[in-house]
Design a protein around this motif. Sequence first.
Motif, PDB file in Angstrom:
ATOM      1  N   VAL A 317       2.678  -7.718   2.086  1.00 59.68           N
ATOM      2  CA  VAL A 317       2.048  -6.424   1.836  1.00 59.68           C
ATOM      3  C   VAL A 317       3.006  -5.560   1.027  1.00 59.68           C
ATOM      4  O   VAL A 317       4.218  -5.546   1.281  1.00 59.68           O
ATOM      5  CB  VAL A 317       1.713  -5.706   3.163  1.00 59.68           C
ATOM      6  CG1 VAL A 317       0.996  -4.385   2.896  1.00 59.68           C
ATOM      7  CG2 VAL A 317       0.874  -6.604   4.060  1.00 59.68           C
ATOM      8  N   ALA A 318       2.457  -4.826   0.046  1.00 59.10           N
ATOM      9  CA  ALA A 318       3.221  -3.824  -0.695  1.00 59.10           C
ATOM     10  C   ALA A 318       2.704  -2.448  -0.315  1.00 59.10           C
ATOM     11  O   ALA A 318       1.496  -2.229  -0.240  1.00 59.10           O
ATOM     12  CB  ALA A 318       3.091  -4.049  -2.202  1.00 59.10           C
ATOM     13  N   VAL A 319       3.628  -1.518  -0.052  1.00 59.67           N
ATOM     14  CA  VAL A 319       3.255  -0.173   0.384  1.00 59.67           C
ATOM     15  C   VAL A 319       3.932   0.846  -0.522  1.00 59.67           C
ATOM     16  O   VAL A 319       4.921   0.539  -1.196  1.00 59.67           O
ATOM     17  CB  VAL A 319       3.673   0.073   1.851  1.00 59.67           C
ATOM     18  CG1 VAL A 319       2.965  -0.900   2.783  1.00 59.67           C
ATOM     19  CG2 VAL A 319       5.190  -0.039   2.014  1.00 59.67           C
ATOM     20  N   PRO A 320       3.439   2.074  -0.565  1.00 61.67           N
ATOM     21  CA  PRO A 320       4.087   3.101  -1.388  1.00 61.67           C
ATOM     22  C   PRO A 320       5.501   3.374  -0.891  1.00 61.67           C
ATOM     23  O   PRO A 320       5.755   3.367   0.315  1.00 61.67           O
ATOM     24  CB  PRO A 320       3.194   4.343  -1.188  1.00 61.67           C
ATOM     25  CG  PRO A 320       1.896   3.811  -0.679  1.00 61.67           C
ATOM     26  CD  PRO A 320       2.220   2.583   0.099  1.00 61.67           C
ATOM     27  N   PRO A 321       6.441   3.629  -1.798  1.00 63.20           N
ATOM     28  CA  PRO A 321       7.802   3.965  -1.359  1.00 63.20           C
ATOM     29  C   PRO A 321       7.827   5.314  -0.656  1.00 63.20           C
ATOM     30  O   PRO A 321       6.993   6.180  -0.907  1.00 63.20           O
ATOM     31  CB  PRO A 321       8.598   4.002  -2.671  1.00 63.20           C
ATOM     32  CG  PRO A 321       7.581   4.220  -3.744  1.00 63.20           C
ATOM     33  CD  PRO A 321       6.322   3.585  -3.265  1.00 63.20           C
ATOM     34  N   ASP A 322       8.798   5.471   0.228  1.00 61.85           N
ATOM     35  CA  ASP A 322       8.981   6.723   0.961  1.00 61.85           C
ATOM     36  C   ASP A 322       7.762   7.091   1.796  1.00 61.85           C
ATOM     37  O   ASP A 322       7.474   8.272   1.995  1.00 61.85           O
ATOM     38  CB  ASP A 322       9.324   7.878   0.006  1.00 61.85           C
ATOM     39  CG  ASP A 322      10.777   8.295   0.109  1.00 61.85           C
ATOM     40  OD1 ASP A 322      11.407   7.991   1.144  1.00 61.85           O
ATOM     41  OD2 ASP A 322      11.292   8.910  -0.826  1.00 61.85           O
ATOM     42  N   GLY A 323       7.031   6.080   2.292  1.00 62.30           N
ATOM     43  CA  GLY A 323       5.849   6.337   3.104  1.00 62.30           C
ATOM     44  C   GLY A 323       5.958   5.660   4.458  1.00 62.30           C
ATOM     45  O   GLY A 323       5.437   4.545   4.629  1.00 62.30           O
ATOM     46  N   PRO A 324       6.602   6.284   5.431  1.00 63.42           N
ATOM     47  CA  PRO A 324       6.779   5.624   6.731  1.00 63.42           C
ATOM     48  C   PRO A 324       5.466   5.323   7.446  1.00 63.42           C
ATOM     49  O   PRO A 324       5.374   4.330   8.165  1.00 63.42           O
ATOM     50  CB  PRO A 324       7.637   6.618   7.529  1.00 63.42           C
ATOM     51  CG  PRO A 324       7.520   7.918   6.812  1.00 63.42           C
ATOM     52  CD  PRO A 324       7.293   7.589   5.373  1.00 63.42           C
ATOM     53  N   ALA A 325       4.434   6.130   7.243  1.00 59.13           N
ATOM     54  CA  ALA A 325       3.153   5.875   7.917  1.00 59.13           C
ATOM     55  C   ALA A 325       2.516   4.591   7.400  1.00 59.13           C
ATOM     56  O   ALA A 325       2.062   3.742   8.182  1.00 59.13           O
ATOM     57  CB  ALA A 325       2.218   7.062   7.721  1.00 59.13           C
ATOM     58  N   ALA A 326       2.466   4.429   6.073  1.00 59.85           N
ATOM     59  CA  ALA A 326       1.899   3.208   5.489  1.00 59.85           C
ATOM     60  C   ALA A 326       2.733   1.994   5.854  1.00 59.85           C
ATOM     61  O   ALA A 326       2.198   0.908   6.128  1.00 59.85           O
ATOM     62  CB  ALA A 326       1.799   3.353   3.971  1.00 59.85           C
ATOM     63  N   LEU A 327       4.042   2.160   5.875  1.00 58.82           N
ATOM     64  CA  LEU A 327       4.920   1.053   6.250  1.00 58.82           C
ATOM     65  C   LEU A 327       4.692   0.658   7.702  1.00 58.82           C
ATOM     66  O   LEU A 327       4.603  -0.539   8.028  1.00 58.82           O
ATOM     67  CB  LEU A 327       6.382   1.455   6.030  1.00 58.82           C
ATOM     68  CG  LEU A 327       7.442   0.412   6.377  1.00 58.82           C
ATOM     69  CD1 LEU A 327       7.239  -0.872   5.581  1.00 58.82           C
ATOM     70  CD2 LEU A 327       8.847   0.971   6.121  1.00 58.82           C
ATOM     71  N   ALA A 328       4.560   1.655   8.578  1.00 62.11           N
ATOM     72  CA  ALA A 328       4.297   1.365   9.993  1.00 62.11           C
ATOM     73  C   ALA A 328       2.985   0.623  10.161  1.00 62.11           C
ATOM     74  O   ALA A 328       2.884  -0.326  10.957  1.00 62.11           O
ATOM     75  CB  ALA A 328       4.282   2.668  10.793  1.00 62.11           C
ATOM     76  N   ASP A 329       1.952   1.021   9.424  1.00 62.88           N
ATOM     77  CA  ASP A 329       0.652   0.345   9.516  1.00 62.88           C
ATOM     78  C   ASP A 329       0.773  -1.128   9.123  1.00 62.88           C
ATOM     79  O   ASP A 329       0.196  -2.010   9.774  1.00 62.88           O
ATOM     80  CB  ASP A 329      -0.370   1.033   8.607  1.00 62.88           C
ATOM     81  CG  ASP A 329      -0.821   2.382   9.146  1.00 62.88           C
ATOM     82  OD1 ASP A 329      -0.608   2.644  10.349  1.00 62.88           O
ATOM     83  OD2 ASP A 329      -1.383   3.168   8.365  1.00 62.88           O
ATOM     84  N   ALA A 330       1.518  -1.400   8.038  1.00 68.86           N
ATOM     85  CA  ALA A 330       1.665  -2.782   7.572  1.00 68.86           C
ATOM     86  C   ALA A 330       2.429  -3.624   8.583  1.00 68.86           C
ATOM     87  O   ALA A 330       2.047  -4.770   8.880  1.00 68.86           O
ATOM     88  CB  ALA A 330       2.376  -2.794   6.219  1.00 68.86           C
ATOM     89  N   ILE A 331       3.506  -3.072   9.130  1.00 69.18           N
ATOM     90  CA  ILE A 331       4.284  -3.811  10.127  1.00 69.18           C
ATOM     91  C   ILE A 331       3.458  -4.058  11.378  1.00 69.18           C
ATOM     92  O   ILE A 331       3.429  -5.167  11.919  1.00 69.18           O
ATOM     93  CB  ILE A 331       5.568  -3.033  10.479  1.00 69.18           C
ATOM     94  CG1 ILE A 331       6.498  -2.943   9.262  1.00 69.18           C
ATOM     95  CG2 ILE A 331       6.302  -3.691  11.647  1.00 69.18           C
ATOM     96  CD1 ILE A 331       7.675  -2.002   9.453  1.00 69.18           C
ATOM     97  N   ARG A 332       2.768  -3.015  11.832  1.00 71.60           N
ATOM     98  CA  ARG A 332       1.947  -3.126  13.042  1.00 71.60           C
ATOM     99  C   ARG A 332       0.857  -4.185  12.873  1.00 71.60           C
ATOM    100  O   ARG A 332       0.598  -4.975  13.784  1.00 71.60           O
ATOM    101  CB  ARG A 332       1.321  -1.762  13.343  1.00 71.60           C
ATOM    102  CG  ARG A 332       0.646  -1.670  14.699  1.00 71.60           C
ATOM    103  CD  ARG A 332      -0.035  -0.311  14.860  1.00 71.60           C
ATOM    104  NE  ARG A 332       0.911   0.795  14.801  1.00 71.60           N
ATOM    105  CZ  ARG A 332       0.948   1.691  13.809  1.00 71.60           C
ATOM    106  NH1 ARG A 332       0.111   1.588  12.790  1.00 71.60           N
ATOM    107  NH2 ARG A 332       1.820   2.687  13.841  1.00 71.60           N
ATOM    108  N   GLN A 333       0.241  -4.223  11.692  1.00 70.55           N
ATOM    109  CA  GLN A 333      -0.816  -5.201  11.439  1.00 70.55           C
ATOM    110  C   GLN A 333      -0.293  -6.630  11.557  1.00 70.55           C
ATOM    111  O   GLN A 333      -0.941  -7.496  12.172  1.00 70.55           O
ATOM    112  CB  GLN A 333      -1.398  -4.970  10.040  1.00 70.55           C
ATOM    113  CG  GLN A 333      -2.420  -5.990   9.574  1.00 70.55           C
ATOM    114  CD  GLN A 333      -3.735  -5.897  10.324  1.00 70.55           C
ATOM    115  OE1 GLN A 333      -4.016  -4.885  10.963  1.00 70.55           O
ATOM    116  NE2 GLN A 333      -4.539  -6.947  10.253  1.00 70.55           N
TER     117      GLN A 333
END
Length: 375
Positions: A317-333
């Motif tokens: 998964v690629a997520v926007p930089p400096d976006g902890p919420a999007a990063l958390a969603d990807a890790i959680r998934q």
Amino acid sequence: MHCLLADNWLPHRGGSRQYYHDLLAACPAGSFHVITATHPDAAVFDAAQPYTIERWPWPGDAGYGGLTRQAIHAVRLFRRLVALRPECVHVGDALPSGLAAYAYARHAGVPSVMYAHDEPLTPHLRVRTRVERMLYRHATRVVAASSWAHARLREEGVAEECIVGLPPVVDVPAFEAVRAARAGRQGAATVITICRLVPHKGVDVLLDAMAAVRREIPAARVLIVGDGPERGALERRAACDDLDGAVQFCGPVNNAERAMLLAQADVFVLASRPRPDGTIREGVGIAVLEAAACGVPVVVSRLGGLCDSVIEGVTGVAVPPDGPAALADAIRQLLSNPEQAQRMGAAACAHVSEHFALQAQVKRFAALLTELCAS
């Protein structure tokens, strides 16, 4: 004999240095001579290589005073190149090495090669930017390590026919034992990152994301592999209540130790961000490719050359930089869906085997050297 100039070299940690070493180590012994910076632990490493290494004190690059020091250093490098008389000169860093290579190539009538891993120019210093742009445009060939670097070079006026695509290499069979160790393991909700602990690697973003992940997956933990000036601040952040006991700082590790840590991982993350001046110092990411070679699904920032390291939704998964919420969603998934993570990990390994395998890239590099010598 070819000569490569670079501002640092292994055992100094860094993806670009590993990139050069992997290519040069696969060439016939004595094909390359490297001129680089001094390193306190270099003696044992240097003696074991199939290429020769010559180490000098290297100037800093801060501000316009740094440009003066680099110009003086470029003159010294030029004189050394005249004495060595290489048939081709390779440049790992535009300044000061590129200046010396440019002058020597025209003095001796030989080809020159420059390498671009990330942002090729330094936009916050106009004089330096102009010099760097000139050096890239006048090189015989410019090696782009990613499609993003290729596009940036074209934007800066480098001719298409002068650009050679040569991504980083991964010895996929070397990670077979890690893949075997991971095959039967039960997911333990372990996230790993491997990088220098500097601001643009975004480890603080990962820690904020992990705090959010742990609200739903309390067993989630993160392994931070590497060292750097941000370690103290990151350790203080990790000691907060929302992460207490969930973060392990592993420090710098050797290859065997890194393999053991990757065998424990369920997800690999590299949460890089642009630097404060806006430059993007992120290539494809050798650590990302090595994690993929181990069958670990990856989550990376949608930034620079990292986009080449992942097929979104297939290998990671690629997520926007400096976006902890999007990063958390990807890790959680990925942590919540081990079968999906396993499929992505297998696809990641296949992707690396197809596009970044050591032997294929070594053949392309050998073809480039043959072409240069013929010219």
